[in-house]
Design a protein around this motif. Structure first.
Motif, PDB file in Angstrom:
ATOM      1  N   VAL A 181       0.804  -1.217  -0.109  1.00  0.00           N
ATOM      2  CA  VAL A 181      -0.199   0.013   0.030  1.00  0.00           C
ATOM      3  C   VAL A 181       1.021   1.006  -0.056  1.00  0.00           C
ATOM      4  O   VAL A 181       1.771   1.474   0.805  1.00  0.00           O
ATOM      5  N   ASP A 182       0.674   2.166  -0.845  1.00  0.00           N
ATOM      6  CA  ASP A 182       1.076   3.598  -0.938  1.00  0.00           C
ATOM      7  C   ASP A 182       0.531   4.484  -0.046  1.00  0.00           C
ATOM      8  O   ASP A 182      -0.656   4.372   0.079  1.00  0.00           O
ATOM      9  N   ASN A 183       1.334   5.577   0.340  1.00  0.00           N
ATOM     10  CA  ASN A 183       0.645   6.542   1.254  1.00  0.00           C
ATOM     11  C   ASN A 183      -0.125   6.093   2.260  1.00  0.00           C
ATOM     12  O   ASN A 183      -1.105   6.444   2.986  1.00  0.00           O
ATOM     13  N   PHE A 184       0.406   4.923   3.093  1.00  0.00           N
ATOM     14  CA  PHE A 184      -0.349   4.325   4.146  1.00  0.00           C
ATOM     15  C   PHE A 184      -0.137   5.014   5.495  1.00  0.00           C
ATOM     16  O   PHE A 184      -0.922   4.842   6.179  1.00  0.00           O
ATOM     17  N   LYS A 185       1.243   5.097   5.586  1.00  0.00           N
ATOM     18  CA  LYS A 185       1.646   6.000   6.995  1.00  0.00           C
ATOM     19  C   LYS A 185       0.971   7.102   7.107  1.00  0.00           C
ATOM     20  O   LYS A 185       0.463   7.471   8.290  1.00  0.00           O
ATOM     21  N   PRO A 186       0.864   8.094   6.328  1.00  0.00           N
ATOM     22  CA  PRO A 186      -0.005   9.458   6.605  1.00  0.00           C
ATOM     23  C   PRO A 186      -1.445   9.051   6.702  1.00  0.00           C
ATOM     24  O   PRO A 186      -1.982   9.786   7.905  1.00  0.00           O
ATOM     25  N   TYR A 187      -2.214   8.346   6.193  1.00  0.00           N
ATOM     26  CA  TYR A 187      -3.454   7.783   6.464  1.00  0.00           C
ATOM     27  C   TYR A 187      -3.459   7.302   7.849  1.00  0.00           C
ATOM     28  O   TYR A 187      -4.335   7.732   8.782  1.00  0.00           O
ATOM     29  N   ALA A 241      -2.470  12.348  -0.343  1.00  0.00           N
ATOM     30  CA  ALA A 241      -2.911  11.326  -1.222  1.00  0.00           C
ATOM     31  C   ALA A 241      -3.577  10.122  -0.834  1.00  0.00           C
ATOM     32  O   ALA A 241      -3.036   9.651   0.232  1.00  0.00           O
ATOM     33  N   LEU A 242      -4.517   9.634  -1.506  1.00  0.00           N
ATOM     34  CA  LEU A 242      -5.284   8.482  -0.785  1.00  0.00           C
ATOM     35  C   LEU A 242      -4.443   7.210  -0.875  1.00  0.00           C
ATOM     36  O   LEU A 242      -3.556   7.109  -1.920  1.00  0.00           O
ATOM     37  N   PRO A 243      -4.515   6.390  -0.100  1.00  0.00           N
ATOM     38  CA  PRO A 243      -3.724   5.194  -0.159  1.00  0.00           C
ATOM     39  C   PRO A 243      -4.023   4.402  -1.312  1.00  0.00           C
ATOM     40  O   PRO A 243      -5.163   4.264  -1.910  1.00  0.00           O
ATOM     41  N   THR A 244      -3.044   3.952  -2.062  1.00  0.00           N
ATOM     42  CA  THR A 244      -3.316   3.172  -3.489  1.00  0.00           C
ATOM     43  C   THR A 244      -2.380   1.943  -3.318  1.00  0.00           C
ATOM     44  O   THR A 244      -1.750   1.567  -2.364  1.00  0.00           O
ATOM     45  N   LEU A 245      -2.328   0.986  -4.474  1.00  0.00           N
ATOM     46  CA  LEU A 245      -1.875  -0.391  -4.264  1.00  0.00           C
ATOM     47  C   LEU A 245      -0.698  -0.257  -5.526  1.00  0.00           C
ATOM     48  O   LEU A 245      -0.865   0.144  -6.853  1.00  0.00           O
ATOM     49  N   SER A 246       0.648  -0.650  -5.052  1.00  0.00           N
ATOM     50  CA  SER A 246       1.679  -1.313  -6.012  1.00  0.00           C
ATOM     51  C   SER A 246       1.865  -2.685  -6.088  1.00  0.00           C
ATOM     52  O   SER A 246       1.770  -3.144  -4.724  1.00  0.00           O
ATOM     53  N   VAL A 247       1.773  -3.270  -7.211  1.00  0.00           N
ATOM     54  CA  VAL A 247       2.053  -4.795  -7.384  1.00  0.00           C
ATOM     55  C   VAL A 247       3.310  -4.997  -8.208  1.00  0.00           C
ATOM     56  O   VAL A 247       3.134  -4.447  -9.358  1.00  0.00           O
ATOM     57  N   GLY A 248       4.119  -5.655  -7.625  1.00  0.00           N
ATOM     58  CA  GLY A 248       5.274  -6.075  -8.541  1.00  0.00           C
ATOM     59  C   GLY A 248       4.864  -7.873  -8.467  1.00  0.00           C
ATOM     60  O   GLY A 248       4.739  -8.393  -7.706  1.00  0.00           O
ATOM     61  N   ALA A 249       5.270  -8.034  -9.826  1.00  0.00           N
ATOM     62  CA  ALA A 249       4.865  -9.575 -10.332  1.00  0.00           C
ATOM     63  C   ALA A 249       6.053 -10.207 -10.890  1.00  0.00           C
ATOM     64  O   ALA A 249       6.707  -9.456 -11.982  1.00  0.00           O
TER      65      ALA A 249
END
Length: 634
Positions: A440-446, A536-544
């Motif tokens: 999850v990106d931007n999770f800590k500020p949230y 910014a709202l939390p978003t999701l990064s996926v590495g595959a």
């Protein structure tokens, strides 16, 4: 046989014994062997009455339906005994004939005794070609037969009288799904949902489902992966007057072509082979005296399997045999008789690859005495040894303790240890798979703004979304810790599933900022300096990363490769200046064994098509190839 009139022709067939039973095997997926055989009837060859539909139509028009059905049962039982077929016998009985005096007055039980067939090996299969009008009478008849050891099956669920009400009131041990719902199920989403609902009901009612009419390998595999207990149809085997007791090579091959199954909670997969005790069996022609000698010589021997060649045919319980021989003159009368006289002719037989979960379900659905007797373990249908319910319960308890020890306490998903174990299993099996690292990106500020409780809600939400978007039958979901998740995909459409998770997470985050939300896809909050800034709202990064056989030697190499891919995914938003950050999926296209910590050439970065505000991105639109239809697993 020339036809004269219905009454005369059918009467002659009954009097002269011109009925010819054939038997169609029923496969038990969990045991990977035949559960038993359904008896089907044929009239005189080269006659219009050869086909059963025409034969029974003529009998009904002549008022001889009950007499014909009784003759069919007797012919089927005699042929079943003469052939020495193993397992259960499924006998078709119409509801109107269930209360036939010849069934109720003990005549059938006497015939079974004469033929040496135990009542618990006979399944009364209520057929669909007659409407039930006397339900209380049917209940009375079923109670009568169950009290004598018979089991009950409902035929052709979805056709005729065999509806949900009948299922709920009859409470059969077996439910046969009409072939209409099975043929083509691999390609028909609606049929899939019907059958899945029936399977859910079967689990609640403690009934075993038999999928009828399987004619294609694709449908066979699909039914197997649904968790259906049994299969019947031309693909399994065609009806024959003397059916083969071994599985067809095509069936064996189809059973072997199975993706690596997941264990409950990601624990190490335990199978029946882990419970094997190699007890030397008794041959079917051994005497009761020799079996008694085996038991007396070994006080720890509770059951003794009986085999014909290398095929299991029964199980002798120590206490039952001792109780029999404790009666006056029993040892003198029956000591030299065949040991088959006192054996259970329908033991619980399982394949060595049956999982602990499958074994537990089979024991729960089986008659109670199997809890004490245990089960016979086979490999390719051949006897290997025995297993006990006590050992099975101990193994399941150990698995549950292990799963609880290594599960993430917040989501209850498998943690690092079972994740590593599962990857090593996949590597050892030589399977191709895809690993995905979700962060999850931007999770800590949230988390800092709304508190840890709301932060936990986001993590739990993401865990649910991942589990809903994968195929939980073959895709492994783990929770590394914090806001990091891990998926091992075997689904062919894994990339589209990754995008689905990204999209659904972005949509779900919109209402989670409440009134402080900002129309630009974020919220206003204080930073560490106490300044009110846009977050910014939390978003999701996926590495595959794709992993092919030979790419990696251990879970450590896989983890290193997918960690690099995840870092590249998190850089994705930097390529889109002036836009609210969106989720992205980064796919490493090279062999994972070549991955290092440098930026990866040949990789593909694909930011999410839609921003949090629903506006299209300016760069790198999502390729159309990543879209997917809702699959049957959902």
């Amino acid at each position: 046989m020339p036809l004269r009139n219905a009454a005369e022709d059918v009467g002659r067939v009954i009097r002269e014994g011109l009925l010819h039973p054939v038997f169609q095997p029923i496969l038990d997926f969990r045991a990977q062997a035949y559960l038993g055989f359904e008896a089907l009837i044929r009239g005189p060859a080269s006659s219009p009455l050869h086909r059963p539909d025409q034969l029974f139509a003529a009998a009904r028009s002549a008022g001889l339906a009950s007499a014909l059905e009784h003759a069919c049962r007797e012919a089927s039982l005699r042929a079943f005994a003469r052939l020495g077929l193993p397992g259960r016998l499924f006998l078709n009985v119409t509801p109107g004939c269930l209360l036939d005096e010849r069934l109720m007055n003990g005549e059938t039980c006497r015939l079974l005794n004469d033929l040496g067939i135990a009542a618990n090996r006979v399944v009364i299969e209520l057929t669909e070609n007659q409407q039930i009008t006397d339900l209380p009478g049917i209940h009375e008849g079923l109670l009568h037969f169950r009290g004598r050891g018979f089991q009950i099956a409902i035929d052709d669920l979805g056709e005729g009288f065999a509806n949900l009400r009948m299922w709920s009131e009859v409470r059969p041990e077996f439910v046969k799904i009409d072939k209409h719902f099975i043929h083509g199920i691999a390609d028909d989403r609606m049929k899939y949902h019907f059958v899945r609902a029936m399977q859910d009901l079967a689990e609640i009612c403690h009934a075993s489902i038999v999928a009828e009419g399987i004619e294609r390998c694709e449908d066979f595999a699909f039914v197997r992966d649904l968790g259906i207990a049994c299969a019947q149809g031309y693909f399994v085997a065609r009806p024959a007057s003397s059916p083969d007791r071994q599985l067809l090579p095509t069936v064996v091959q189809a059973l072997a072509q199975k993706q690596l199954a997941l264990s409950p909670a990601g624990a190490r997969m335990a199978t029946a082979i882990n419970l094997l005790r190699p007890v030397p069996p008794a041959p079917f022609d051994a005497s009761n005296e020799s079996v008694m000698a085996r038991f007396e010589a070994d006080p720890e021997l509770d059951v003794l399997p009986v085999v014909r060649g290398d095929l299991p045919v029964g199980l002798i319980n120590r206490h039952i045999l001792f109780e029999r021989f404790a009666r006056p003159f029993q040892r003198e009368l029956f000591g030299r008789a065949s040991c088959t006289q006192f054996m259970d002719q329908a033991p619980l037989v399982v394949d060595q690859q049956a999982t602990a979960q499958e074994l537990a379900i089979m024991l729960a659905l089986a008659p109670k005495h199997h809890l004490f007797d245990g089960f016979i373990i086979t490999g390719g249908g051949k006897y290997l040894g025995v297993g006990s319910s006590h050992d099975l319960m101990a193994m399941i308890t150990e698995m549950q303790i292990s799963a609880a020890r290594y599960a993430n306490p917040l989501t209850q998903l498998p943690g690092n240890v079972p994740i590593n174990e599962h990857i090593d299993r996949m590597l050892a099996a030589g399977k191709s798979f895809v690993v995905a690292y979700l962060d999850v990106d931007n999770f800590k500020p949230y988390n800092d703004t709304y508190g840890y409780r709301r932060g936990d809600d986001v993590i739990q939400l993401l865990g649910r979304l991942i589990c809903q978007s994968v195929n939980q039958g073959i895709d492994f979901v783990g929770h590394i810790g914090g806001d990091d998740f891990f998926v091992v995909f075997q689904s062919a459409d894994w990339e589209a599933r990754c995008w689905e998770i990204v999209d659904r997470f972005g949509e779900a985050m919109q209402p989670m900022v409440g009134a402080s939300g900002h129309g630009g896809g974020g919220y206003m909050a204080e930073n560490r300096k106490g300044e009110l800034v846009f977050q910014a709202l939390p978003t999701l990064s996926v590495g595959a990363v794709r992993v092919h056989p030979g790419d990696c030697d251990s879970h450590r190499e896989v983890a290193a490769a997918v960690s690099v891919a995840k870092k590249e995914a998190k850089k994705g938003d930097k390529n889109l200046p002036g836009r609210p950050p969106g989720g992205c999926v980064f796919v490493e296209r090279r062999r994972s064994g070549q991955v290092d910590d440098s930026r990866l050439a040949g990789s593909v970065l694909k930011p999410c098509l839609e921003s949090a505000a629903g506006q299209p991105k300016e760069a790198c639109r999502r390729p159309a190839s990543t879209s997917r239809k809702v699959s049957a697993e959902e």
